[in-house]
Design an enzyme around this catalytic site. Structure first.
Site, PDB file in Angstrom:
ATOM      1  N   CYS A   2      32.947  39.059  24.225  1.00 48.45           N
ATOM      2  CA  CYS A   2      32.740  39.558  22.863  1.00 48.45           C
ATOM      3  C   CYS A   2      31.336  40.123  22.732  1.00 48.45           C
ATOM      4  O   CYS A   2      30.377  39.548  23.226  1.00 48.45           O
ATOM      5  CB  CYS A   2      32.932  38.499  21.794  1.00 48.45           C
ATOM      6  SG  CYS A   2      34.581  37.879  21.660  1.00 48.45           S
ATOM      7  N   ARG A  27      30.351  43.008  29.050  1.00 49.77           N
ATOM      8  CA  ARG A  27      30.555  41.604  28.707  1.00 49.77           C
ATOM      9  C   ARG A  27      32.027  41.203  28.833  1.00 49.77           C
ATOM     10  O   ARG A  27      32.344  40.016  28.852  1.00 49.77           O
ATOM     11  CB  ARG A  27      30.073  41.341  27.274  1.00 49.77           C
ATOM     12  CG  ARG A  27      28.591  41.566  27.113  1.00 49.77           C
ATOM     13  CD  ARG A  27      28.192  41.507  25.666  1.00 49.77           C
ATOM     14  NE  ARG A  27      28.301  40.188  25.099  1.00 49.77           N
ATOM     15  CZ  ARG A  27      27.394  39.236  25.215  1.00 49.77           C
ATOM     16  NH1 ARG A  27      26.294  39.474  25.892  1.00 49.77           N
ATOM     17  NH2 ARG A  27      27.555  38.069  24.649  1.00 49.77           N
ATOM     18  N   TRP A  75      37.083  39.682  23.248  1.00 50.24           N
ATOM     19  CA  TRP A  75      37.709  39.075  24.421  1.00 50.24           C
ATOM     20  C   TRP A  75      38.551  37.931  23.859  1.00 50.24           C
ATOM     21  O   TRP A  75      38.018  36.926  23.399  1.00 50.24           O
ATOM     22  CB  TRP A  75      36.622  38.567  25.360  1.00 50.24           C
ATOM     23  CG  TRP A  75      37.114  38.136  26.702  1.00 50.24           C
ATOM     24  CD1 TRP A  75      37.296  38.929  27.794  1.00 50.24           C
ATOM     25  CD2 TRP A  75      37.456  36.813  27.121  1.00 50.24           C
ATOM     26  NE1 TRP A  75      37.735  38.174  28.858  1.00 50.24           N
ATOM     27  CE2 TRP A  75      37.843  36.864  28.476  1.00 50.24           C
ATOM     28  CE3 TRP A  75      37.472  35.562  26.479  1.00 50.24           C
ATOM     29  CZ2 TRP A  75      38.242  35.754  29.194  1.00 50.24           C
ATOM     30  CZ3 TRP A  75      37.877  34.454  27.204  1.00 50.24           C
ATOM     31  CH2 TRP A  75      38.256  34.564  28.546  1.00 50.24           C
ATOM     32  N   ASN A 101      31.222  36.593  17.481  1.00 43.59           N
ATOM     33  CA  ASN A 101      31.239  36.228  18.896  1.00 43.59           C
ATOM     34  C   ASN A 101      31.113  34.706  18.947  1.00 43.59           C
ATOM     35  O   ASN A 101      30.160  34.158  18.405  1.00 43.59           O
ATOM     36  CB  ASN A 101      30.061  36.922  19.604  1.00 43.59           C
ATOM     37  CG  ASN A 101      29.851  36.426  21.022  1.00 43.59           C
ATOM     38  OD1 ASN A 101      30.690  35.726  21.584  1.00 43.59           O
ATOM     39  ND2 ASN A 101      28.725  36.790  21.601  1.00 43.59           N
ATOM     40  N   GLY A 102      32.067  34.029  19.579  1.00 48.34           N
ATOM     41  CA  GLY A 102      32.020  32.568  19.646  1.00 48.34           C
ATOM     42  C   GLY A 102      33.372  31.990  19.273  1.00 48.34           C
ATOM     43  O   GLY A 102      34.378  32.710  19.239  1.00 48.34           O
ATOM     44  N   GLU A 484      31.214  32.427  47.766  1.00 47.52           N
ATOM     45  CA  GLU A 484      30.835  33.626  47.026  1.00 47.52           C
ATOM     46  C   GLU A 484      31.590  34.848  47.549  1.00 47.52           C
ATOM     47  O   GLU A 484      32.036  35.692  46.770  1.00 47.52           O
ATOM     48  CB  GLU A 484      29.312  33.815  47.099  1.00 47.52           C
ATOM     49  CG  GLU A 484      28.771  35.036  46.394  1.00 47.52           C
ATOM     50  CD  GLU A 484      29.053  35.094  44.900  1.00 47.52           C
ATOM     51  OE1 GLU A 484      29.544  34.096  44.313  1.00 47.52           O
ATOM     52  OE2 GLU A 484      28.798  36.163  44.300  1.00 47.52           O
ATOM     53  N   LYS A 488      33.985  37.200  45.224  1.00 47.21           N
ATOM     54  CA  LYS A 488      33.768  38.642  45.083  1.00 47.21           C
ATOM     55  C   LYS A 488      35.071  39.392  45.297  1.00 47.21           C
ATOM     56  O   LYS A 488      35.408  40.292  44.563  1.00 47.21           O
ATOM     57  CB  LYS A 488      32.716  39.162  46.069  1.00 47.21           C
ATOM     58  CG  LYS A 488      31.276  38.870  45.717  1.00 47.21           C
ATOM     59  CD  LYS A 488      30.740  39.650  44.543  1.00 47.21           C
ATOM     60  CE  LYS A 488      30.846  38.985  43.228  1.00 47.21           C
ATOM     61  NZ  LYS A 488      30.221  37.831  42.801  1.00 47.21           N
ATOM     62  N   GLU A 491      37.901  38.432  42.399  1.00 44.67           N
ATOM     63  CA  GLU A 491      37.674  38.791  40.995  1.00 44.67           C
ATOM     64  C   GLU A 491      37.814  40.285  40.742  1.00 44.67           C
ATOM     65  O   GLU A 491      38.171  40.682  39.644  1.00 44.67           O
ATOM     66  CB  GLU A 491      36.336  38.246  40.475  1.00 44.67           C
ATOM     67  CG  GLU A 491      35.091  38.817  41.089  1.00 44.67           C
ATOM     68  CD  GLU A 491      33.808  38.189  40.529  1.00 44.67           C
ATOM     69  OE1 GLU A 491      33.825  37.636  39.422  1.00 44.67           O
ATOM     70  OE2 GLU A 491      32.773  38.265  41.218  1.00 44.67           O
ATOM     71  N   HIS A 507      43.487  19.960  57.163  1.00 42.53           N
ATOM     72  CA  HIS A 507      44.035  19.014  56.179  1.00 42.53           C
ATOM     73  C   HIS A 507      44.962  19.710  55.184  1.00 42.53           C
ATOM     74  O   HIS A 507      45.089  19.260  54.052  1.00 42.53           O
ATOM     75  CB  HIS A 507      42.894  18.283  55.481  1.00 42.53           C
ATOM     76  CG  HIS A 507      42.049  17.507  56.436  1.00 42.53           C
ATOM     77  ND1 HIS A 507      42.489  16.330  57.006  1.00 42.53           N
ATOM     78  CD2 HIS A 507      40.848  17.768  56.971  1.00 42.53           C
ATOM     79  CE1 HIS A 507      41.557  15.882  57.844  1.00 42.53           C
ATOM     80  NE2 HIS A 507      40.550  16.745  57.837  1.00 42.53           N
ATOM     81  N   LYS A 606      31.381  39.097  31.483  1.00 45.59           N
ATOM     82  CA  LYS A 606      30.110  38.932  32.188  1.00 45.59           C
ATOM     83  C   LYS A 606      29.354  37.716  31.670  1.00 45.59           C
ATOM     84  O   LYS A 606      28.725  36.986  32.413  1.00 45.59           O
ATOM     85  CB  LYS A 606      29.273  40.197  31.979  1.00 45.59           C
ATOM     86  CG  LYS A 606      27.881  40.138  32.570  1.00 45.59           C
ATOM     87  CD  LYS A 606      27.904  40.653  33.975  1.00 45.59           C
ATOM     88  CE  LYS A 606      26.601  40.517  34.697  1.00 45.59           C
ATOM     89  NZ  LYS A 606      26.833  40.283  36.119  1.00 45.59           N
TER      90      LYS A 606
HETATM   91  C1  G6P Z   1      30.816  34.945  34.647  1.00 45.93           C
HETATM   92  C2  G6P Z   1      30.332  36.128  35.484  1.00 45.93           C
HETATM   93  C3  G6P Z   1      29.823  35.629  36.827  1.00 45.93           C
HETATM   94  C4  G6P Z   1      28.752  34.590  36.644  1.00 45.93           C
HETATM   95  C5  G6P Z   1      29.221  33.447  35.742  1.00 45.93           C
HETATM   96  C6  G6P Z   1      28.052  32.582  35.320  1.00 45.93           C
HETATM   97  O1  G6P Z   1      31.960  34.400  35.206  1.00 45.93           O
HETATM   98  O2  G6P Z   1      31.365  37.064  35.673  1.00 45.93           O
HETATM   99  O3  G6P Z   1      29.312  36.727  37.576  1.00 45.93           O
HETATM  100  O4  G6P Z   1      28.376  34.091  37.885  1.00 45.93           O
HETATM  101  O5  G6P Z   1      29.799  33.952  34.539  1.00 45.93           O
HETATM  102  O6  G6P Z   1      27.235  33.339  34.478  1.00 45.93           O
HETATM  103  P1  G6P Z   1      25.683  33.174  34.333  1.00 45.93           P
HETATM  104  O7  G6P Z   1      25.285  34.276  33.383  1.00 45.93           O
HETATM  105  O8  G6P Z   1      25.449  31.817  33.756  1.00 45.93           O
HETATM  106  O9  G6P Z   1      25.062  33.339  35.672  1.00 45.93           O
END
Ligand code: G6P
Length: 611
Positions: A2, A27, A75, A101-102, A484, A488, A491, A507, A606
């Site tokens: 949002c 975002r 969102w 937003n929230g 990670e 990547k 997502e 396992h 984001k």
């Molecule tokens: C979202 C973003 C990620 C990020 C995570 C934590 O899922 O898409 O890229 O790692 O939030 O966000 P922050 O702003 O706390 O690093």
């Protein structure tokens, strides 16, 4: 997650709102809307889908004339993404409208009460209760109505509000969701985040929790929940406009991957360099050597990729500084009733500095008298302001939902901390520190080298566009890299992928390996190298196609793996910074090949400002 914007001034509001919303697209959102007051009526347009649709519906804002308005990218949380559920929301006679937003957590109870008083709801959202509640409390004084609403609602909010009876003002208020305001050349602007206002100003006011702001064309006033006026100091944002633009790259993600050498360099050496006279200096820590020596345990708390940086941080801090580290997902930590011990410190890692769970974990640690260090990218964000000390990562604005350069900068901050702690606690001597510093300073050039090899990864990625499952395996730091790398890929390409500690394969997971399944094996740790080779053999015998990422010189991997990517030699604690580059590129090119929306993957945001 949002985004809200608001503008009041001499110019037409709608184009400014639409442009501001475009800057907040990163975002994450599924619908958008704007409301503009033309002096007689508050006109509104909202729509599901990308902002392009809203731009078309309003002829780039032309059909909504007026010099004040509010806008929103939604969102969906409460109520599916539909035109009706999109913001803004009106009260019944359309004299009050809000963007939010929230999450209003007690909205069901409030809705029932309001309905029993004759209020009719048109949407399924939690936000609509705010519009009706404002209506209920509004007796001519907007600030009074807003504070009454603040006493009634539970949860998080950044709200932008228009009152028909106040044609020369916009109101906003926040609790646990970000909100900033700034002056433009001919008015005032509010937004959820800095990129939306950078075009107009670099001087912004961060609205704190439970603060209200009242904007007119020429004036900006701040109030607390007791309706008392407040004086606030502005903050200057160093980011420039170009840094938040795509600058010729096809995607923000690609641009940001290419900015990693700079992000790493700037995090090692910001304005106040962190390496001085061959020693690590982290002044922001505000800790004496005595205090550093006294630390008994560290808690690292974060979400998403920041958590993955934290997992690496655990290996590096424990390995180098010999301090026990508990690393937790913030959403788990905040509810697990952690056992806080004396002489401990919490490190909260966050790019945005606004992630709801990370912020809640920070508050919990603080409430238990544990010192909190924030490793944060966004200057002035909530985590940066609430942490006792903050070590900024200097990655600059990151727009793509999938983080790359902020993650890389987080790793550097953790390495610096580990080196500092290790030295002060006598775990490494001068010579070892100098070796580490040399390797750290070489990382930016080495990252550049790997980025320049992108065509090789692209060719490889193009062969795997149709994959159903991909597995990433590694041990120790290589496991953290795998976490990670896997995130990547999944997502942004929507290919199912998982990361496993390689020793755990037997396992259960190994039963998922079929003829042709892609397994990315990371083997950068000399001490675990042989074990990893055995794991590669195990999956290959079951039909896997193995991509190996390993250090230069480990050529015998070629006998075991099907395809090998080499990373330059560095200290074994720093290999994540290099090995992650080909994995980021792999995710990017698979997504590109599949035609996915790389910068704005479906369902993702984001900045996750709700829990
Ligand atoms: C979202 C973003 C990620 C990020 C995570 C934590 O899922 O898409 O890229 O790692 O939030 O966000 P922050 O702003 O706390 O690093």
């Amino acid at each position: 997650m949002c985004g809200i914007v608001g503008y009041i001034g001499e110019s037409q509001a709608a184009p400014i709102l639409l442009e501001g919303l475009a800057k907040l697209e990163y975002r994450g959102y599924d619908s958008a809307g704007i409301a503009v007051y033309d002096g007689t009526k508050i006109n509104m347009m909202k729509s599901v889908g990308r902002l392009k649709v809203l731009n078309e519906l309003t002829h780039d804002g032309e059909t909504l004339p007026g010099c004040l308005g509010i806008g929103h990218t939604r969102w969906a949380t409460h109520g599916s993404p539909t035109d009706v559920n999109a913001h803004p929301h009106f009260n019944m006679d359309e004299s009050i409208t809000v963007v939010h937003n929230g999450i209003i957590e007690n909205y069901i109870k409030l809705r029932r009460r309001l309905e029993s008083r004759g209020y009719e709801f048109v949407s399924e959202t939690d936000t609509e209760v705010v519009a009706h509640l404002l209506d209920y409390y509004y007796k001519g004084n907007p600030i009074e109505a807003i504070t009454k609403v603040m006493h009634r609602v539970e949860g998080s909010y950044a709200l932008g509000i228009l009152f028909k009876q106040h044609p020369d003002e916009i109101f906003a208020v926040r609790k646990d969701s970000p909100l900033i305001v700034g002056h433009t050349s001919d008015g005032n602007i509010l937004a959820s985040d800095v990129p939306a206002v950078l075009k107009y100003t670099r001087t912004v006011y961060f609205i704190e929790n439970e603060e209200i702001v009242r904007l007119s064309k020429t004036n900006m006033k701040f109030y607390n929940v007791d309706e008392e006026e407040l004086t606030k100091e502005p903050t200057t944002i160093e980011w420039d406009v170009a840094a938040a633009e795509k600058g010729g790259y096809e995607h923000y993600m690609l641009k940001e991957m290419y900015e990693q050498p700079k992000a790493v360099r700037d995090t090692i050496s910001p304005a106040n360099p962190r390496i001085k006279d061959n020693k690590i200096e982290i002044e922001e820590l505000n800790m004496t050597d005595e205090e550093i020596r006294a630390i008994k345990k560290l808690y690292i708390i974060a979400c998403g990729s920041a958590y993955h940086a934290g997992v690496t941080g655990k290996y590096v801090l424990e390995g180098l500084a010999r301090i026990p580290v508990e690393v937790d997902l913030a959403s788990e930590f905040r509810y697990r009733d952690p056992i806080y011990e004396e002489n401990t410190m919490a490190i909260v890692i966050s790019q945005s500095g606004e992630t709801a769970d990370s912020l809640a974990a920070l508050r919990d640690a603080k409430a238990h008298n544990v010192k909190v260090l924030g490793i944060v990218n966004v200057v002035g964000s909530s985590i940066a302001r609430e942490a006792e000390s903050v070590m900024y990562t200097w990655a600059g604005p990151e727009i793509a939902v999938a983080t790359t350069k902020a993650y890389s900068a987080q790793l550097i901050a953790l390495y610096l901390l580990a080196m500092k702690f290790a030295y002060v606690r006598g775990q490494i001597d001068d010579a070892q520190l100098q070796e580490l510093i040399k390797d750290l300073q070489r990382l930016p050039d080495q990252i550049e080298l790997l980025l320049n090899n992108k065509e090789k990864i692209q060719r490889f990625a193009n062969r795997y566009l149709a994959s159903k499952d991909v597995f990433f395996i590694g041990r120790g730091i290589d496991y953290a890299i795998s976490l990670e790398g896997s995130l990547k890929l999944k997502e942004i390409s929507y290919i199912h992928s998982e990361a496993y500690a390689a020793g755990e394969l037997k396992h259960g997971t190994i039963s998922l390996i079929e003829e042709g399944t892609l397994v990315a094996a990371v083997l950068t740790q000399d001490t675990l190298y042989k074990k990893m080779i055995s794991n590669i053999v195990e999956v290959r015998t079951r039909g896997a196609f193995v991509l190996a990422v390993t250090n230069e010189g480990n050529t015998e991997v070629e006998k075991t793996a099907d395809y090998v990517i080499y990373i330059p030699q560095t200290n074994s604690y720093f290999t994540n910074s290099l090995a992650i580059i080909p994995l980021q590129l792999f995710g990017y090119y698979v997504s590109l090949g599949k035609g996915c929306d790389i910068d704005k993957p479906r369902n993702l945001a984001k900045s996750v400002t709700v829990e």
